[in-house]
Scaffold this motif. Structure first.
Motif, PDB file in Angstrom:
ATOM      1  N   MET A   1      37.257  46.020  35.461  1.00 15.64           N
ATOM      2  CA  MET A   1      36.196  45.518  34.597  1.00 15.64           C
ATOM      3  C   MET A   1      35.845  44.098  34.970  1.00 15.64           C
ATOM      4  O   MET A   1      36.718  43.245  34.959  1.00 15.64           O
ATOM      5  CB  MET A   1      36.660  45.603  33.148  1.00 15.64           C
ATOM      6  CG  MET A   1      36.468  46.978  32.600  1.00 15.64           C
ATOM      7  SD  MET A   1      37.302  47.206  31.042  1.00 15.64           S
ATOM      8  CE  MET A   1      38.742  48.114  31.591  1.00 15.64           C
ATOM      9  N   LYS A   2      34.605  43.896  35.274  1.00 13.23           N
ATOM     10  CA  LYS A   2      34.200  42.622  35.854  1.00 13.23           C
ATOM     11  C   LYS A   2      34.387  41.450  34.896  1.00 13.23           C
ATOM     12  O   LYS A   2      34.604  40.332  35.305  1.00 13.23           O
ATOM     13  CB  LYS A   2      32.748  42.707  36.300  1.00 13.23           C
ATOM     14  CG  LYS A   2      32.609  43.484  37.602  1.00 13.23           C
ATOM     15  CD  LYS A   2      31.177  43.666  37.975  1.00 13.23           C
ATOM     16  CE  LYS A   2      31.093  44.500  39.256  1.00 13.23           C
ATOM     17  NZ  LYS A   2      29.797  45.098  39.429  1.00 13.23           N
ATOM     18  N   GLU A   3      34.275  41.724  33.620  1.00 10.59           N
ATOM     19  CA  GLU A   3      34.374  40.619  32.657  1.00 10.59           C
ATOM     20  C   GLU A   3      35.807  40.134  32.472  1.00 10.59           C
ATOM     21  O   GLU A   3      36.050  39.174  31.745  1.00 10.59           O
ATOM     22  CB  GLU A   3      33.800  41.028  31.305  1.00 10.59           C
ATOM     23  CG  GLU A   3      32.296  41.191  31.307  1.00 10.59           C
ATOM     24  CD  GLU A   3      31.864  42.487  31.963  1.00 10.59           C
ATOM     25  OE1 GLU A   3      32.733  43.343  32.204  1.00 10.59           O
ATOM     26  OE2 GLU A   3      30.671  42.630  32.254  1.00 10.59           O
TER      27      GLU A   3
ATOM     28  N   ASN B   6      39.012  44.043  38.550  1.00  9.40           N
ATOM     29  CA  ASN B   6      38.250  44.689  39.619  1.00  9.40           C
ATOM     30  C   ASN B   6      37.446  45.869  39.094  1.00  9.40           C
ATOM     31  O   ASN B   6      37.548  46.253  37.952  1.00  9.40           O
ATOM     32  CB  ASN B   6      39.201  45.156  40.720  1.00  9.40           C
ATOM     33  CG  ASN B   6      39.998  43.982  41.257  1.00  9.40           C
ATOM     34  OD1 ASN B   6      39.434  42.924  41.511  1.00  9.40           O
ATOM     35  ND2 ASN B   6      41.302  44.142  41.367  1.00  9.40           N
ATOM     36  N   GLY B   7      36.715  46.459  39.987  1.00  7.60           N
ATOM     37  CA  GLY B   7      36.042  47.702  39.647  1.00  7.60           C
ATOM     38  C   GLY B   7      34.724  47.513  38.927  1.00  7.60           C
ATOM     39  O   GLY B   7      34.251  46.406  38.737  1.00  7.60           O
ATOM     40  N   ARG B   8      34.177  48.651  38.505  1.00  5.14           N
ATOM     41  CA  ARG B   8      32.852  48.647  37.901  1.00  5.14           C
ATOM     42  C   ARG B   8      32.941  48.380  36.397  1.00  5.14           C
ATOM     43  O   ARG B   8      33.923  48.703  35.755  1.00  5.14           O
ATOM     44  CB  ARG B   8      32.198  50.003  38.154  1.00  5.14           C
ATOM     45  CG  ARG B   8      31.822  50.191  39.611  1.00  5.14           C
ATOM     46  CD  ARG B   8      31.645  51.655  39.925  1.00  5.14           C
ATOM     47  NE  ARG B   8      30.730  52.273  38.961  1.00  5.14           N
ATOM     48  CZ  ARG B   8      30.526  53.593  38.909  1.00  5.14           C
ATOM     49  NH1 ARG B   8      31.160  54.399  39.730  1.00  5.14           N
ATOM     50  NH2 ARG B   8      29.700  54.095  38.022  1.00  5.14           N
ATOM     51  N   ASN B   9      31.906  47.799  35.866  1.00  6.59           N
ATOM     52  CA  ASN B   9      31.937  47.500  34.427  1.00  6.59           C
ATOM     53  C   ASN B   9      31.125  48.496  33.610  1.00  6.59           C
ATOM     54  O   ASN B   9      30.835  48.251  32.451  1.00  6.59           O
ATOM     55  CB  ASN B   9      31.476  46.071  34.150  1.00  6.59           C
ATOM     56  CG  ASN B   9      30.031  45.854  34.557  1.00  6.59           C
ATOM     57  OD1 ASN B   9      29.385  46.780  35.051  1.00  6.59           O
ATOM     58  ND2 ASN B   9      29.536  44.656  34.340  1.00  6.59           N
TER      59      ASN B   9
END
Lengths: 461, 98
Positions: A1-3, B6-9
């Motif tokens: 999760m980018k946040e 990392n990875g997609r949100n």
């Protein structure tokens, strides 16, 4: 999760719905219907039906989809409409019997549409009369007992006062009678639960019974009312009992931020799904009858033995202010009433405090100074004088007018009941112990009629 | 606490809360395997005495959609005594970030 969300943050967010009963109290679709006015009630009703179905046919289904996707329950789906007096004034013919029938036909059409669309309530049956009444306003007011007792989902409002205009005491006096008549015509006076009398009403209130779609707004709009006493309760329940109040306020602010953000996200998503604009989030803390979802309990957790005792106003001030500050930080689209609700029958701790005679009508009136709907779902004896009901309304209106804020009354005189009796309406409306009113009369004040002038502070130009 | 960086949100998140861990991870993974759902990220820990695990999953190759998976996870949760829910990740971002 980018946040870069932490596991802990996600855990707390999940628990808000799973454990703390956080929900969206209402997603309300506001619709302008002046464009539906025609030359007969039949044609007008048909046009309203067409417009509401065009906009709201998939409202329930789309709201359900968003609810599933975000894991936050949406408890109510509602529709607010342009004030009825503006929509049907054109149809009246100065024939009282016929014109009251038009009112009922109009309301029944809305009731049927709401039922078919599976909408919980449909609001906007009302009038803005703070400066005086038109013939159409009078018809709407006179029709209330019949409309509220013969329909199930239609909600009504009358705005009788504003800081700019003062208080229309002619209507206040009349409403004392109308409310008693509504109580007598409907089962356990439940019709009165669908009528709110306002000072300084707002155009984007998503809550019922008082919500309507203001004439200054968009064609159609989604407004959201968050709930959240349970969420606030969980934020403060485990904190030390000697935590200083400013730190307690900060914890409430953090929680208000989270639930407002969730409310806005969900409101925007429903609006997008329906292809209408997003309006505002109403920050009002709205309790439900469920255990753990009580404003009264939050106030007791702040440090009161029983809500209603001395210190309740101070505790509510801290709570309401902290919720507003957290919410305003969270969203640029704050609107509606945005003050704590203290609906007595819908909040177990408030209802119990009335039973103990700790929470009185006078204290509820005082609390109005710092919340929006001070006398809300308050059950009073069925033999209360109409002038006393009017005087209770007048007091509440005066607080709103003099303090430049919205105040409201939703009061229910229950036929055959006396102070201390219990009345149950079930569902979201809950149940309440009958609260005592002063026996000393206010007739002299009420029968003077006329207008209480606006306060000096309203002359700012 | 480890942060998921990392990875997609935009991936759906499965959140599992349970008193005890044994068997739960296997049961959930097995369901995802049956439905051809990729697990992109996993994070777990014990928070306030509860076992808590989140999985970011990709439904692209699966025949089930978000709502169907959500229902299946709820049913599985009831069977194995865990609270299992599926979320759109945006709700967590909204609640915790400006």
């Amino acid at each position: 999760m980018k946040e870069g969300l932490s596991l802990n943050e996600i855990y707390e967010s999940v628990q808000l719905t799973a454990r703390d009963k956080f929900d969206i109290r209402t997603v309300t679709l506001g619709i302008e219907i002046i464009s539906c006015v025609s030359d007969t009630i039949e044609k007008t009703n048909a046009l309203i039906r067409k417009r509401l179905f065009a906009l709201a046919k998939k409202f329930n289904q789309k709201a359900q989809k968003v609810e599933n996707e975000f894991g936050v329950p949406i408890i109510n789906k509602r529709i607010t409409l342009t004030p009825a007096t503006l929509v049907i004034a054109n149809l009246f013919r100065n024939d009282r019997v016929n014109d009251l029938k038009i009112c009922l036909d109009y309301a029944r059409n809305l009731d049927e549409i709401a039922t078919e669309l599976k909408i919980d309530f449909i609001g906007g049956y009302g009038a803005l009369v703070e400066n005086g009444t038109t013939y159409a306003d009078k018809m709407i007011i006179e029709s209330l007992p019949e409309v509220l007792s013969k329909t199930n989902k239609v909600c009504a409002f009358i705005n009788v006062a504003s800081t700019k205009a003062g208080i229309n005491m002619d209507v206040v006096a009349h409403l004392g009678q109308i409310i008693l008549e509504t109580a007598n015509q409907s089962k356990q006076a439940v019709g009165c639960a669908k009528l709110v009398v306002f000072a300084n009403s707002v155009n984007d209130n998503p809550f019922m019974a008082g919500g309507f779609h203001g004439i200054t707004g968009k064609d159609s709009v989604i407004n959201v009312g968050i709930s959240g006493p349970g969420a606030v309760r969980s934020a403060i329940a485990d904190l030390p009992k000697d935590l200083p109040l400013e730190e307690l306020a900060n914890e409430i602010k953090k929680m208000a931020f989270k639930i407002t953000r969730a409310g806005e996200l969900i409101g925007r998503q429903v609006a997008k799904e329906l292809g209408v604009k997003f309006g505002s989030v109403d920050l009002s803390l709205a309790p439900t009858t469920q255990v753990g979802d009580s404003v009264g309990e939050v106030l007791e957790l702040i440090g009161l033995e029983t809500v209603g005792t001395h210190g309740t106003t101070a505790a509510l001030a801290l709570l309401t202010d902290a919720v507003k500050k957290g919410g305003i930080m969270a969203s640029a689209n704050i609107g509606g009433l945005s003050g704590a609700f203290i609906p007595v029958s819908e909040d177990k701790f408030l209802a119990d405090a009335v039973k103990k005679k700790c929470l009185t009508l006078d204290k509820l009136e005082a609390l109005t100074a710092i919340c929006s709907v001070g006398l809300d779902m308050v059950a009073i004896p069925g033999d209360t004088r109409t002038t006393t009901i009017a005087a209770i309304i007048a007091d509440e209106m005066a607080i709103g007018v003099m303090n430049h804020k919205t105040t409201a009354v939703r009061i229910i005189p229950v036929p055959g009941k006396i102070a201390g009796d219990y009345v149950s309406w079930g569902g979201l409306l809950g149940g309440a112990y009958i609260i005592d009113v002063h026996k000393e009369k206010s007739d002299g004040l009420i029968w003077r009629k006329g207008q209480i002038p606006p306060p000096l502070t309203s002359f700012k130009n | 606490m480890k942060k998921i960086e990392n990875g997609r949100n935009d991936l759906p998140i499965i959140a599992i809360i349970a008193k005890d861990q044994p068997g739960i991870v296997a049961q959930v993974s097995s369901l995802l395997w049956e439905k051809m759902i990729n697990i992109e990220e996993i994070s777990q820990g014990v928070i306030k005495g509860n076992f808590f695990m989140i999985m970011a999953v990709d439904l692209a190759a699966s025949s089930v959609d978000f709502e169907a998976l959500s229902r299946e996870l709820k049913t599985l949760g009831k069977k194995i005594g865990a609270d299992i829910s599926l979320y759109n990740q945006r709700i967590f971002t909204a609640m915790n970030r400006i």
